[in-house]
Design an enzyme around this catalytic site. Structure first.
Site, PDB file in Angstrom:
ATOM      1  N   CYS A  51       0.842  -1.204   0.000  1.00  0.00           N
ATOM      2  CA  CYS A  51       0.000   0.000   0.000  1.00  0.00           C
ATOM      3  C   CYS A  51       0.872   1.248   0.000  1.00  0.00           C
ATOM      4  O   CYS A  51       1.743   1.406   0.860  1.00  0.00           O
ATOM      5  CB  CYS A  51      -0.925  -0.005   1.216  1.00  0.00           C
ATOM      6  SG  CYS A  51      -1.805   1.552   1.469  1.00  0.00           S
ATOM      7  N   CYS A  54       0.445   3.342   3.487  1.00  0.00           N
ATOM      8  CA  CYS A  54       0.804   2.824   4.804  1.00  0.00           C
ATOM      9  C   CYS A  54       2.122   3.437   5.293  1.00  0.00           C
ATOM     10  O   CYS A  54       2.976   3.814   4.482  1.00  0.00           O
ATOM     11  CB  CYS A  54       0.928   1.297   4.753  1.00  0.00           C
ATOM     12  SG  CYS A  54      -0.657   0.422   4.892  1.00  0.00           S
ATOM     13  N   HIS A 114      -4.245   0.247   7.968  1.00  0.00           N
ATOM     14  CA  HIS A 114      -4.772   0.002   6.634  1.00  0.00           C
ATOM     15  C   HIS A 114      -6.198  -0.538   6.659  1.00  0.00           C
ATOM     16  O   HIS A 114      -6.936  -0.392   5.681  1.00  0.00           O
ATOM     17  CB  HIS A 114      -3.848  -0.992   5.917  1.00  0.00           C
ATOM     18  CG  HIS A 114      -4.186  -1.244   4.488  1.00  0.00           C
ATOM     19  ND1 HIS A 114      -3.898  -0.344   3.480  1.00  0.00           N
ATOM     20  CD2 HIS A 114      -4.794  -2.308   3.875  1.00  0.00           C
ATOM     21  CE1 HIS A 114      -4.306  -0.841   2.314  1.00  0.00           C
ATOM     22  NE2 HIS A 114      -4.846  -2.026   2.533  1.00  0.00           N
ATOM     23  N   ASN A 154     -13.550  10.219  -0.926  1.00  0.00           N
ATOM     24  CA  ASN A 154     -14.220   9.218  -1.752  1.00  0.00           C
ATOM     25  C   ASN A 154     -13.990   7.867  -1.092  1.00  0.00           C
ATOM     26  O   ASN A 154     -12.852   7.419  -0.973  1.00  0.00           O
ATOM     27  CB  ASN A 154     -13.659   9.195  -3.177  1.00  0.00           C
ATOM     28  CG  ASN A 154     -13.967  10.463  -3.933  1.00  0.00           C
ATOM     29  OD1 ASN A 154     -15.031  11.032  -3.800  1.00  0.00           O
ATOM     30  ND2 ASN A 154     -13.021  10.918  -4.736  1.00  0.00           N
ATOM     31  N   CYS A 161     -12.417   5.441  -5.572  1.00  0.00           N
ATOM     32  CA  CYS A 161     -11.305   5.417  -4.628  1.00  0.00           C
ATOM     33  C   CYS A 161     -10.251   4.431  -5.114  1.00  0.00           C
ATOM     34  O   CYS A 161     -10.541   3.250  -5.309  1.00  0.00           O
ATOM     35  CB  CYS A 161     -11.802   5.027  -3.240  1.00  0.00           C
ATOM     36  SG  CYS A 161     -10.530   5.037  -1.985  1.00  0.00           S
ATOM     37  N   SER A 162      -9.029   4.897  -5.287  1.00  0.00           N
ATOM     38  CA  SER A 162      -7.971   4.073  -5.876  1.00  0.00           C
ATOM     39  C   SER A 162      -7.169   3.294  -4.849  1.00  0.00           C
ATOM     40  O   SER A 162      -6.341   2.466  -5.213  1.00  0.00           O
ATOM     41  CB  SER A 162      -7.018   4.961  -6.696  1.00  0.00           C
ATOM     42  OG  SER A 162      -6.420   5.947  -5.868  1.00  0.00           O
ATOM     43  N   HIS A 165      -6.848   2.230   1.811  1.00  0.00           N
ATOM     44  CA  HIS A 165      -6.345   2.805   3.061  1.00  0.00           C
ATOM     45  C   HIS A 165      -7.190   4.037   3.405  1.00  0.00           C
ATOM     46  O   HIS A 165      -7.476   4.855   2.529  1.00  0.00           O
ATOM     47  CB  HIS A 165      -4.880   3.211   2.894  1.00  0.00           C
ATOM     48  CG  HIS A 165      -4.199   3.523   4.188  1.00  0.00           C
ATOM     49  ND1 HIS A 165      -3.325   2.651   4.800  1.00  0.00           N
ATOM     50  CD2 HIS A 165      -4.273   4.609   4.999  1.00  0.00           C
ATOM     51  CE1 HIS A 165      -2.883   3.190   5.925  1.00  0.00           C
ATOM     52  NE2 HIS A 165      -3.451   4.380   6.061  1.00  0.00           N
ATOM     53  N   HIS A 167      -8.401   7.378   3.792  1.00  0.00           N
ATOM     54  CA  HIS A 167      -7.813   8.672   3.447  1.00  0.00           C
ATOM     55  C   HIS A 167      -8.827   9.580   2.769  1.00  0.00           C
ATOM     56  O   HIS A 167      -9.870   9.129   2.294  1.00  0.00           O
ATOM     57  CB  HIS A 167      -6.606   8.483   2.517  1.00  0.00           C
ATOM     58  CG  HIS A 167      -6.958   8.087   1.124  1.00  0.00           C
ATOM     59  ND1 HIS A 167      -7.330   6.810   0.765  1.00  0.00           N
ATOM     60  CD2 HIS A 167      -7.005   8.814  -0.033  1.00  0.00           C
ATOM     61  CE1 HIS A 167      -7.587   6.757  -0.535  1.00  0.00           C
ATOM     62  NE2 HIS A 167      -7.398   7.973  -1.038  1.00  0.00           N
ATOM     63  N   GLN A 169      -8.978  13.792   0.654  1.00  0.00           N
ATOM     64  CA  GLN A 169      -8.192  14.693  -0.175  1.00  0.00           C
ATOM     65  C   GLN A 169      -8.533  16.151   0.120  1.00  0.00           C
ATOM     66  O   GLN A 169      -9.582  16.455   0.696  1.00  0.00           O
ATOM     67  CB  GLN A 169      -8.435  14.403  -1.657  1.00  0.00           C
ATOM     68  CG  GLN A 169      -8.018  13.017  -2.107  1.00  0.00           C
ATOM     69  CD  GLN A 169      -8.174  12.853  -3.618  1.00  0.00           C
ATOM     70  OE1 GLN A 169      -7.612  13.600  -4.415  1.00  0.00           O
ATOM     71  NE2 GLN A 169      -8.960  11.870  -4.017  1.00  0.00           N
ATOM     72  N   HIS A 282     -18.348  21.882   3.089  1.00  0.00           N
ATOM     73  CA  HIS A 282     -18.548  23.163   2.412  1.00  0.00           C
ATOM     74  C   HIS A 282     -18.438  24.268   3.452  1.00  0.00           C
ATOM     75  O   HIS A 282     -19.233  24.328   4.395  1.00  0.00           O
ATOM     76  CB  HIS A 282     -19.907  23.207   1.714  1.00  0.00           C
ATOM     77  CG  HIS A 282     -19.868  22.631   0.336  1.00  0.00           C
ATOM     78  ND1 HIS A 282     -20.993  22.415  -0.426  1.00  0.00           N
ATOM     79  CD2 HIS A 282     -18.819  22.225  -0.429  1.00  0.00           C
ATOM     80  CE1 HIS A 282     -20.642  21.904  -1.601  1.00  0.00           C
ATOM     81  NE2 HIS A 282     -19.334  21.787  -1.617  1.00  0.00           N
ATOM     82  N   HIS A 297     -21.257  23.235   6.854  1.00  0.00           N
ATOM     83  CA  HIS A 297     -21.974  21.970   6.717  1.00  0.00           C
ATOM     84  C   HIS A 297     -21.133  20.971   5.939  1.00  0.00           C
ATOM     85  O   HIS A 297     -20.151  21.337   5.285  1.00  0.00           O
ATOM     86  CB  HIS A 297     -23.330  22.169   6.038  1.00  0.00           C
ATOM     87  CG  HIS A 297     -23.246  22.747   4.652  1.00  0.00           C
ATOM     88  ND1 HIS A 297     -23.011  24.089   4.403  1.00  0.00           N
ATOM     89  CD2 HIS A 297     -23.355  22.171   3.431  1.00  0.00           C
ATOM     90  CE1 HIS A 297     -23.000  24.314   3.102  1.00  0.00           C
ATOM     91  NE2 HIS A 297     -23.183  23.154   2.488  1.00  0.00           N
ATOM     92  N   GLU A 318     -32.244  12.278 -15.986  1.00  0.00           N
ATOM     93  CA  GLU A 318     -31.425  13.013 -15.016  1.00  0.00           C
ATOM     94  C   GLU A 318     -30.244  13.711 -15.669  1.00  0.00           C
ATOM     95  O   GLU A 318     -29.766  14.729 -15.187  1.00  0.00           O
ATOM     96  CB  GLU A 318     -30.960  12.059 -13.922  1.00  0.00           C
ATOM     97  CG  GLU A 318     -32.127  11.605 -13.055  1.00  0.00           C
ATOM     98  CD  GLU A 318     -31.782  10.405 -12.201  1.00  0.00           C
ATOM     99  OE1 GLU A 318     -32.094  10.438 -11.002  1.00  0.00           O
ATOM    100  OE2 GLU A 318     -31.224   9.436 -12.728  1.00  0.00           O
ATOM    101  N   GLN A 324     -33.699  13.026 -10.217  1.00  0.00           N
ATOM    102  CA  GLN A 324     -34.959  12.384  -9.830  1.00  0.00           C
ATOM    103  C   GLN A 324     -34.664  11.288  -8.817  1.00  0.00           C
ATOM    104  O   GLN A 324     -33.628  10.631  -8.876  1.00  0.00           O
ATOM    105  CB  GLN A 324     -35.638  11.794 -11.075  1.00  0.00           C
ATOM    106  CG  GLN A 324     -36.969  11.094 -10.824  1.00  0.00           C
ATOM    107  CD  GLN A 324     -36.842   9.614 -10.512  1.00  0.00           C
ATOM    108  OE1 GLN A 324     -35.831   8.994 -10.842  1.00  0.00           O
ATOM    109  NE2 GLN A 324     -37.854   9.055  -9.883  1.00  0.00           N
TER     110      GLN A 324
END
Length: 340
Positions: A51, A54, A114, A154, A161-162, A165, A167, A169, A282, A297, A318, A324
């Site tokens: 990882c 880590c 992890h 994410n 998410c790649s 672990h 995390h 951003q 935000h 919030h 949408e 919707q």
């Protein structure tokens, strides 16, 4: 026949963005014939030598992580924004427009372990994440070319998410992004007209009705917004009107960490999986202007709809009309509240 929000198709106004969402509660009763997928059962070790997040491991960009024991932040090795971007623009015919965007992207590791996600962490450790968010917001926001700091996470493969672990951003940039701009306009207009924050008045209604409140503590409320688009979308709103992490008190930081813990634990119970979502804070732009209407919030946007394998897709109407949803925000709140 009397109109019933729980039965009849209707539009709901998003007071925070000025947009609308179509709600079709009767469609929640139809049989499901859409795509279903296998649920991946995942177990992870406390430490993964492969990882790149880590402690002590080498990242994809060649840098080596320190042997950190709490939170850890570093500049994204492959950031979408770059501090060295030169000023410039392009325009043609009044219709083609582009301008350079300067910024900084960082990665925050929530924990050295992890195998943890936010709901697995102790409130005291989530509080350390909040402290780091505050420090990064203030330090990045003080840079003269940074006008907005977006903190987000994410969670889960289906959210892009790649790395599993735990995390999040931070993208800090020279312009204020589209979604915060919508909220900025709505909140400022409301404050100018009423001398009160939009979310203060909205939260007062929600706390009175109790229909969409999921959990609350002394300083924060977690609720499914009246105008929610995603099936189990939620928002954490501060009960006191303040604009950013620069203005949060020590007690409020504890309560904010507590709210995040309670909400994410509930999410994991919905379909008995590690619940995926995109979430973000935000808060006030860092453009040097006064924004008295802004109210702190945090949004949570999970994609799952009816089970661990059935997702909500933004397609067709949408993409071409407006968002919707089928299950009402009240039904979603009932479901989440039952899992407290």
């Amino acid at each position: 026949m009397a109109f019933d929000l729980a039965e009849h198709p209707h539009r709901r106004y998003n007071a925070l963005t000025g947009e609308w969402v179509l709600v079709s509660p009767h469609r929640a009763k139809r049989p499901w014939q859409g795509q279903q997928e296998e649920v991946e059962k995942e177990t992870r070790p406390e430490y993964d030598p492969t990882c790149y997040l880590c402690p002590g491991n080498e990242r994809a960009g060649g840098q080596k992580n320190p042997s950190y024991t709490a939170t850890f932040v570093f500049h994204n090795d492959f950031g979408a924004l770059q501090e060295s971007t030169p000023a410039g623009s392009f325009a043609k015919g009044g219709l083609l427009q582009a301008e350079s965007e300067r910024g900084i992207c960082k990665v925050i590791c929530f924990s050295p372990r992890h195998d943890l996600t936010l709901p697995d962490m102790e409130v005291a450790d989530i509080r350390k994440v909040v402290d780091l968010w505050q420090r990064e917001y203030e330090e990045l926001g003080q840079l003269d070319f940074i006008n907005y700091v977006q903190i987000f996470e994410n969670k889960g493969i289906i959210m892009g998410c790649s790395n599993p672990h735990p995390h999040g951003q931070i993208w800090a940039q020279s312009s204020i992004p589209v979604e915060p701009v919508k909220e900025l306009v709505q909140q400022q207009n409301y404050f100018t007209e009423n001398n009160r924050s939009l979310l203060s008045d909205y939260l007062a209604i929600e706390l009175e009705e109790k229909k969409r409140i999921v959990v609350e503590n002394e300083h924060f409320a977690v609720l499914v917004p009246f105008w929610a688009v995603w099936p189990f979308e939620t928002m954490i709103i501060s009960k006191r009107h303040f604009g950013s992490l620069s203005q949060i008190t020590e007690a409020e930081k504890d309560a904010f960490a507590d709210s995040i813990k309670k909400l994410t634990v509930i999410y994991d119970k919905v379909f008995n999986i590690s619940f995926p979502y995109s979430a973000g804070i935000h808060q006030t732009p860092t453009d040097g202007q006064e924004h008295p209407g802004w109210h702190f919030h945090m949004h949570f946007y999970p994609p799952l709809l009816r089970s661990a394998t059935i997702k909500k897709f933004m397609v067709g109407y949408e993409m071409l009309g407006n968002p919707q949803r089928d299950i009402t925000p009240e039904t979603a709140a009932d479901r989440l509240r039952s899992l407290v």
